[in-house]
Design an enzyme around this catalytic site. Structure first.
Site, PDB file in Angstrom:
ATOM      1  N   GLY A  58       0.833  -1.196   0.000  1.00 20.07           N
ATOM      2  CA  GLY A  58       0.000   0.000   0.000  1.00 20.07           C
ATOM      3  C   GLY A  58       0.864   1.240   0.000  1.00 20.07           C
ATOM      4  O   GLY A  58       2.079   1.174  -0.233  1.00 20.07           O
ATOM      5  N   ASP A 179      -8.337   5.735  11.815  1.00 18.61           N
ATOM      6  CA  ASP A 179      -8.200   5.133  10.483  1.00 18.61           C
ATOM      7  C   ASP A 179      -8.892   3.770  10.444  1.00 18.61           C
ATOM      8  O   ASP A 179      -8.339   2.795   9.946  1.00 18.61           O
ATOM      9  CB  ASP A 179      -6.730   5.009  10.103  1.00 18.61           C
ATOM     10  CG  ASP A 179      -6.524   4.921   8.584  1.00 18.61           C
ATOM     11  OD1 ASP A 179      -7.451   5.283   7.843  1.00 18.61           O
ATOM     12  OD2 ASP A 179      -5.439   4.514   8.155  1.00 18.61           O
TER      13      ASP A 179
END
Length: 278
Positions: A58, A179
């Site tokens: 990512g 998050d």
């Protein structure tokens, strides 16, 4: 466990490793259980960060499956996940330090277990327990995987909620995850969920304070609108994100899907329109 600490980075590159080590020792006050690994040790554990061992990638960097053996001073062979942060990526020294401290001082069955870290030179590497079933996102959205049955979906939702409850209600001061999303919910072999990636976590308000003012961070689609508009962060911001993930769990849709018709691209908007027309 009191988690009060501050992070400040006004150091040259050569002094950051020493600062990170000293800050972890100071804040942890002897409670830090995470091991300190040398880069060469993790190179061996991952077979020189072999791409065949890569299990995730990512904006933060890459995650490799690795194996710790007796040479690493562990009592038995242990399979681990090794996250090598991109030196030019988003997650920098501050986020690295926050994650090491948070996961070293917070312990719950629905939080991922941090085994150790490496801060050699400009390397920033985190070593976690290996969770065999990857992320919730993998199972909800990836093609080629059998869909999760309803009971498993509810089990994952309940466990993730317990992880958030621990952060909000038990940690002192409370911790706002900031998050919460499907890709940050990891699943063990029995599909028990564990929250991971605490680089954006923030200590919550204490005393008579109602919120924490901070730069807006998080992932588009999951971020609470009032936080996005004002920068005022509360535990309710996490609760909103949980609601978005719960919608993903029960619908199997992405939070943002540009391949769908315009009115269906944003999952929350689509659901709200559906209720209005119900």
């Amino acid at each position: 466990m009191n988690l009060a600490f501050t992070c400040s980075f006004h150091f040259s590159d050569s002094s950051r490793k020493r600062y990170i080590t000293e800050e972890i020792k100071k804040v942890g006050k002897g409670h830090i259980s995470a091991k300190i690994f040398a880069f060469r040790e993790l190179t061996v554990a991952t077979q020189n960060f072999n791409l065949e061992n890569m299990i995730g990638e990512g904006g933060f960097g890459r995650v490799y499956k690795g194996q710790l053996e007796e040479m690493f001073h562990v009592p038995f062979v242990q399979v681990v996940a090794v996250k090598q942060l991109d030196r030019n990526g988003f997650q920098g020294n501050r986020e690295f330090l926050v994650e090491v401290l948070m996961l070293s001082l917070l312990h719950h069955s629905n939080l991922v277990n941090l085994i150790g870290y490496c801060a050699d030179g400009d390397q920033r590497i985190l070593v976690y327990e290996y969770l065999a079933n990857g992320s919730l996102e993998d199972h909800l959205l990836a093609e080629g995987k059998a869909p999760l049955d309803w009971n498993t979906r509810m089990k994952i939702a309940a466990g993730a909620a317990k992880g958030l409850e621990y952060l909000h209600e038990t940690a002192d001061p409370p911790v706002i995850y900031r998050d919460f999303k499907a890709s940050n919910i990891l699943l063990d072999a029995e599909f028990n969920p564990k929250l991971s990636d605490f680089g954006l976590a923030k200590l919550g308000p204490t005393g008579d304070k109602t919120h924490v003012s901070t730069r807006v961070m998080g992932t588009y689609g999951y971020c609470a609108p009032e936080y996005a508009l004002t920068g005022q962060l509360t535990s309710k911001s996490d609760v909103y994100s949980f609601g978005v993930v719960f919608l993903e769990i029960i619908t199997g849709r992405r939070v943002i899907d540009n391949s769908r018709p315009t009115e269906e691209q944003n999952l929350v908007t689509w659901v709200c329109i559906g209720f209005q027309n119900f």
